[in-house]
Design a protein around this motif. Structure first.
Motif, short mmCIF file in Angstrom:
data_model
loop_
_atom_site.label_atom_id
_atom_site.label_comp_id
_atom_site.label_asym_id
_atom_site.label_seq_id
_atom_site.Cartn_x
_atom_site.Cartn_y
_atom_site.Cartn_z
N ARG A 380 -0.05 -1.34 -3.98
CA ARG A 380 1.29 -1.82 -4.27
C ARG A 380 2.04 -2.18 -2.99
NH1 ARG A 380 3.30 2.52 -8.91
NH2 ARG A 380 2.33 1.46 -10.71
N GLN A 384 3.17 -6.00 -2.36
CA GLN A 384 4.61 -6.28 -2.32
C GLN A 384 5.00 -6.89 -0.98
OE1 GLN A 384 6.40 -2.50 -3.22
NE2 GLN A 384 5.91 -2.62 -5.41
N GLU A 388 6.51 -10.64 -0.32
CA GLU A 388 7.80 -10.78 0.34
C GLU A 388 7.70 -11.75 1.52
OE1 GLU A 388 11.17 -7.94 2.52
OE2 GLU A 388 9.13 -7.21 2.23
#
Length: 423
Positions: A380, A384, A388
């Motif tokens: 994760r 992530q 981003e």
């Protein structure tokens, strides 16, 4: 180019490349002058003479280093490298890149790095243990779980981390597992940590491919480097459905356009110690691998393998910089001008960094999480962060390396400004 008052002896290498990238970054982000000064002046540099008694009774002196670059976001953390090319210039550069990487991944760490100029393969187990323990003993007063955390890097692994942990603990009079990461699970390490860097590479490429509407399954992959990380990368990408067509090590390379069988390749490597001679492929020159026409070229060996002299040969759709500093600043500029996407080291190395953080947190809490929880948390965090950075790069119309540094330096700038300068 930024002029740092700190000039490490010898070839600056990674430090020079870091300053070049920082200069690009400062054209995109407003950083306080004090932040810039902190970033171009390492907080602490330590040069060591490490005496070791060899098995024949003679004493040999090795050169060792430990650098803390910045602690604006938290205690320093960085690997320990055992390799003949270890130098102060390389170590300062590695520490600086670690500073920015932790900021990119929203982790409460500063950057550090260390190492000894030695070929560990030329030492017996006893000699290597004496070297490792002496190196750690020389640093006892400046390392610790809340000051500077050591981790594995090129030439070191679980065994060396266990020796360093024991040396530190013995000198302090109590067991302190958090002083190192990458330990054996029996000593508080994370299970299968050795795969973390390889899985981090896979998760980074998967996320990038998804963002760019590319297909990883069925894609062609060439892997430069067949050490611990390279072997994991080959296996994991093959299991994910990619076609690994070429692999190289320090002696040569093998190529099969139909794909390499990773299991038989590994068996051949374990038997012979090199990839050359593998019956499931034909041998090509080691340098020829970077010029293969593949979807993903993964650089998983050491720094500086893609440089001015060979970057024009690159025909890959995407270059993945798994090894820190694998692409020199000049080669990086060349790839940008050609429009070849690069997933930079500060992103690709996030899997190992995140696993080190999760191990450190567990050591502080004195509680071990399940393997599933650790792997999921790492996946994760990497996914992530990649999304981003990809979104920011697309919005600002800049490359992923610049986007990563802009986000990382901005966070360091905020933290530095809020803390101020101690009088």
């Amino acid at each position: 180019m930024l002029k740092s008052a700190y000039r490490p002896p010898g070839e600056p290498g990674l430090w020079h490349d870091f300053l070049a990238q920082l200069e690009r970054t400062l054209a995109q982000v407003e950083a306080h002058p004090a932040t810039v000064e902190y970033l171009i002046h390492p907080r602490r540099t330590v040069a060591l003479t490490v005496p070791v008694q060899l098995d024949d009774g003679t004493v040999h002196f090795f050169s060792g280093y430990r650098v803390v670059h910045n602690i604006a976001l938290g205690p320093a953390r960085g690997g320990v490298r055992f390799h003949p090319r270890v130098s102060m210039g390389q170590t300062v550069g590695l520490a600086a890149i670690a500073t920015v990487q932790s900021a990119i991944f929203h982790l409460p760490y500063g950057g550090a790095a260390g190492g000894v100029a030695v070929d560990p393969r030329r030492l017996s187990k006893g000699e290597l243990e004496r070297l490792t323990r002496r190196y750690a003993a020389e640093l006892v007063d400046v390392i610790g779980p809340d000051k500077d955390i050591l981790g594995p890097d090129l030439g070191t692994g679980e065994r060396e981390m266990a020796w360093m942990m024991d040396t530190f603990s013995t000198n302090r009079g109590f067991t302190e597992p958090g002083v190192v990461t990458g330990k054996p699970p029996q000593l508080g390490g994370v299970s299968k940590r050795g795969e973390a860097v390889g899985r981090g590479v896979l998760y980074a490429v998967e996320t990038f491919a998804e963002f760019k509407d590319l297909r990883l399954e069925g894609s062609t992959v060439a892997v430069q480097g067949y050490g611990k990380i390279g072997r994991a990368v080959v296996r994991l990408f093959a299991e994910a459905g990619a076609r690994v067509v070429a692999v190289s090590d320090e002696w040569g390379a093998v190529y099969n356009p139909e794909g390499l069988d990773h299991k038989t390749l590994l068996a051949h490597f374990k038997e012979t110690g090199r990839v050359e001679g593998f019956s499931g492929a034909h041998t090509i020159g080691r340098e020829a691998l970077v010029g293969l026409e593949v979807d993903f070229l993964i650089l998983a060996a050491v720094e500086g393998v893609l440089h001015e002299g060979n970057v024009e040969q690159v025909r890959a759709g995407v270059v993945v910089e798994s090894a820190v500093g694998a692409i020199t600043a000049e080669a990086d500029e060349h790839l940008r001008q050609r429009g070849v996407p690069v997933i930079p080291d500060v992103l690709v190395g996030g899997g190992g960094l995140t696993m080190d953080y999760l191990e450190w947190v567990q050591n502080f809490s004195m509680f071990n999480w399940s393997d599933d929880r650790v792997w999921l948390a790492m996946q994760r965090r990497v996914s992530q962060t990649l999304r981003e950075v990809c979104e920011y790069a697309e919005d600002q119309e800049i490359d992923l390396r610049l986007a990563s540094y802009v986000l990382g330096v901005d966070r360091i700038n905020v933290a530095t400004h809020m803390q101020g300068v101690y009088p």
